[in-house]
Design a protein around this motif. Structure first.
Motif, PDB file in Angstrom:
ATOM      1  N   ALA A  37       0.840  -1.204   0.000  1.00 18.92           N
ATOM      2  CA  ALA A  37       0.000   0.000   0.000  1.00 18.92           C
ATOM      3  C   ALA A  37       0.873   1.251   0.000  1.00 18.92           C
ATOM      4  CB  ALA A  37      -0.941  -0.002   1.211  1.00 18.92           C
ATOM      5  N   ALA A  38       1.966   1.210   0.772  1.00 24.72           N
ATOM      6  CA  ALA A  38       2.862   2.369   0.816  1.00 24.72           C
ATOM      7  C   ALA A  38       3.506   2.618  -0.550  1.00 24.72           C
ATOM      8  CB  ALA A  38       3.940   2.165   1.883  1.00 24.72           C
ATOM      9  N   ALA A  39       3.933   1.542  -1.201  1.00 25.35           N
ATOM     10  CA  ALA A  39       4.553   1.695  -2.524  1.00 25.35           C
ATOM     11  C   ALA A  39       3.549   2.277  -3.516  1.00 25.35           C
ATOM     12  CB  ALA A  39       5.069   0.341  -3.015  1.00 25.35           C
ATOM     13  N   ALA A  40       2.331   1.740  -3.493  1.00 27.31           N
ATOM     14  CA  ALA A  40       1.313   2.217  -4.436  1.00 27.31           C
ATOM     15  C   ALA A  40       0.964   3.678  -4.178  1.00 27.31           C
ATOM     16  CB  ALA A  40       0.055   1.346  -4.329  1.00 27.31           C
ATOM     17  N   ALA A  41       0.840   4.051  -2.908  1.00 25.74           N
ATOM     18  CA  ALA A  41       0.502   5.445  -2.585  1.00 25.74           C
ATOM     19  C   ALA A  41       1.609   6.376  -3.073  1.00 25.74           C
ATOM     20  CB  ALA A  41       0.282   5.596  -1.083  1.00 25.74           C
ATOM     21  N   GLY A  42       2.858   5.946  -2.913  1.00 27.98           N
ATOM     22  CA  GLY A  42       3.980   6.752  -3.386  1.00 27.98           C
ATOM     23  C   GLY A  42       3.940   6.938  -4.896  1.00 27.98           C
ATOM     24  N   TRP A  43       3.686   5.843  -5.613  1.00 28.17           N
ATOM     25  CA  TRP A  43       3.627   5.943  -7.084  1.00 28.17           C
ATOM     26  C   TRP A  43       2.427   6.779  -7.533  1.00 28.17           C
ATOM     27  CZ3 TRP A  43       4.813   0.050  -7.149  1.00 28.17           C
ATOM     28  CH2 TRP A  43       6.191  -0.136  -7.158  1.00 28.17           C
ATOM     29  N   GLN A  44       1.340   6.682  -6.796  1.00 28.37           N
ATOM     30  CA  GLN A  44       0.184   7.501  -7.158  1.00 28.37           C
ATOM     31  C   GLN A  44       0.492   8.993  -7.007  1.00 28.37           C
ATOM     32  OE1 GLN A  44      -3.484   6.426  -5.235  1.00 28.37           O
ATOM     33  NE2 GLN A  44      -3.820   4.693  -6.615  1.00 28.37           N
ATOM     34  N   ARG A  45       1.234   9.327  -5.946  1.00 25.45           N
ATOM     35  CA  ARG A  45       1.586  10.743  -5.752  1.00 25.45           C
ATOM     36  C   ARG A  45       2.484  11.228  -6.885  1.00 25.45           C
ATOM     37  NH1 ARG A  45       1.125   9.407  -0.200  1.00 25.45           N
ATOM     38  NH2 ARG A  45       3.253   8.591  -0.033  1.00 25.45           N
ATOM     39  N   GLN A  46       3.390  10.357  -7.344  1.00 28.02           N
ATOM     40  CA  GLN A  46       4.290  10.753  -8.432  1.00 28.02           C
ATOM     41  C   GLN A  46       3.596  10.778  -9.784  1.00 28.02           C
ATOM     42  OE1 GLN A  46       7.233   7.678  -7.278  1.00 28.02           O
ATOM     43  NE2 GLN A  46       8.769   9.253  -7.691  1.00 28.02           N
ATOM     44  N   HIS A  47       2.567   9.940  -9.924  1.00 21.88           N
ATOM     45  CA  HIS A  47       1.900   9.808 -11.222  1.00 21.88           C
ATOM     46  C   HIS A  47       0.384   9.894 -11.053  1.00 21.88           C
ATOM     47  CE1 HIS A  47       5.771   8.535 -12.843  1.00 21.88           C
ATOM     48  NE2 HIS A  47       5.857   7.722 -11.799  1.00 21.88           N
ATOM     49  N   PRO A  48      -0.095  11.071 -10.679  1.00 24.73           N
ATOM     50  CA  PRO A  48      -1.546  11.195 -10.444  1.00 24.73           C
ATOM     51  C   PRO A  48      -2.360  10.944 -11.710  1.00 24.73           C
ATOM     52  CG  PRO A  48      -0.448  13.339 -10.317  1.00 24.73           C
ATOM     53  CD  PRO A  48       0.627  12.319 -10.418  1.00 24.73           C
TER      54      PRO A  48
END
Ligand code: C2E
Ligand code: MG
Ligand code: MG
Ligand code: MG
Length: 292
Positions: free
Chosen positions: A99-110
């Motif tokens: 979940a942490a990895a996905a949230a990080g990638w979502q912030r970088q690639h909204p």
């Protein structure tokens, strides 16, 4: 160990059995240290849209960097972890990490509505801790619930259908998505679809691998895809390794796919680089294949 074999009979305990038992014992002992010693890691396999060829999500897959055995795969150690009662703890770690990895990638690639799929083992689903672990992973990471996919196999539904149905309801209430993993390999798959509401069907690699020549899509595979479409489910074809499989599945309407043809499970940093590369290449039919 030969006691139960009865009078006048004996069980041969051969060297293979001895080494298998020894290995099992070693895995059992060493597993207790794996989490506190930070020996687990997740790799991420891209989930690709078959039409746009773009990455729309990842599946988190667990790896154990054993101090002497090297990388141990989940099918070797997860059954042991289940037996010794460690699976809930490991599962909670996986949920938080993914979940942490996905949230990080979502912030970088909204711009990408990136999803993260996590495998849930049968005994995890049976544990009352699962709901709390999922909720905590979502809260701690900030990942929107609808971006988290929990992958269940049919065996969990067979084991205790009443409990499973209740857990699935609780999970849906959290807003996460549910996928039926390895679909088609369990028994009485069709009744499960009626009984348990899921959002995604992952069609098992064994069906994908039946595509082997230039002829039309194999009938059962076509049937599985059509079934999913009829029920308005998202379809992920697992284990695409060949170009021909890609084109057949795309033309057959499978929607999404995973497999070595696109990408093997990637280290977290490499998955991040893949997303960065994709952000640089324009979307659309004429865009260069981002994974080629
Ligand atoms: P799965 O969920 O069906 O995952 C797909 C498996 O197929 C993965 O193996 C993946 O590496 C492999 N794979 C992907 N593409 C291809 C391909 O094109 N060809 C072939 N031959 N294989 C492909 P892996 O990582 O060894 O995981 C095996 C199983 O272990 C998973 O099957 C899943 O059931 C379980 N698993 C993995 N991670 C976890 C976890 O964190 N928790 C739980 N409970 N189970 C996990
Ligand atoms: Mg899976
Ligand atoms: Mg699978
Ligand atoms: Mg599978």
């Amino acid at each position: 160990w030969a006691k139960g074999a009865g009078r006048g009979r004996y069980v041969v305990f051969n060297p293979q059995m001895r080494s298998a038992a020894a290995e099992r014992l070693q895995l059992e002992q060493d597993l207790w240290a794996a989490l506190p010693e930070g020996q687990f890691r997740l790799v991420y396999q891209p989930v690709v849209d078959l039409v746009s060829e773009r990455v729309v999500g990842f599946e988190a897959l667990l790896r154990w960097d054993h101090p002497t055995l090297g990388v141990v795969l989940p099918e070797r150690f997860l059954p042991v972890a289940e037996d010794i009662g460690l699976i809930a703890e490991i599962g909670a770690w996986v949920l938080h990490e993914a979940a942490a990895a996905a949230a990080g990638w979502q912030r970088q690639h909204p711009e990408v509505a990136l999803s993260m799929a996590v495998n849930v083992s049968p005994s995890q689903l049976g544990s009352p801790d699962l709901i709390r672990h999922v909720r905590e992973a979502l809260v701690d990471s900030g990942l929107p619930p609808a971006s988290l996919v929990l992958e269940l196999t049919e065996s969990v539904l067979v084991r205790d259908p009443v409990l499973a149905a209740e857990r699935l309801r609780e999970l849906r209430a959290l807003g996460v998505k549910l996928a039926l993993d390895d679909f088609g390999t369990g028994y009485s798959s069709l009744s499960h679809l009626r009984q348990f509401a899921v959002d995604i069907l992952k069609i098992d690699r064994s069906f994908v691998s039946t595509i082997d020549d230039k002829e039309a899509m194999p009938a059962i595979l076509r049937g599985l895809i059509n079934l999913g479409r009829t029920l308005d489910l998202e379809i992920v074809a697992e284990g695409i390794e060949e170009e021909l499989q890609r084109t057949h599945l795309r033309d057959g309407g499978a929607g999404l796919a995973q497999g070595y043809l696109f990408a093997a499970p990637l280290e977290q940093a490499d998955a991040g680089l893949l997303l960065l590369g994709q952000a640089d290449s324009p979307a659309g039919e004429d865009a260069a294949a981002p994974l080629a």
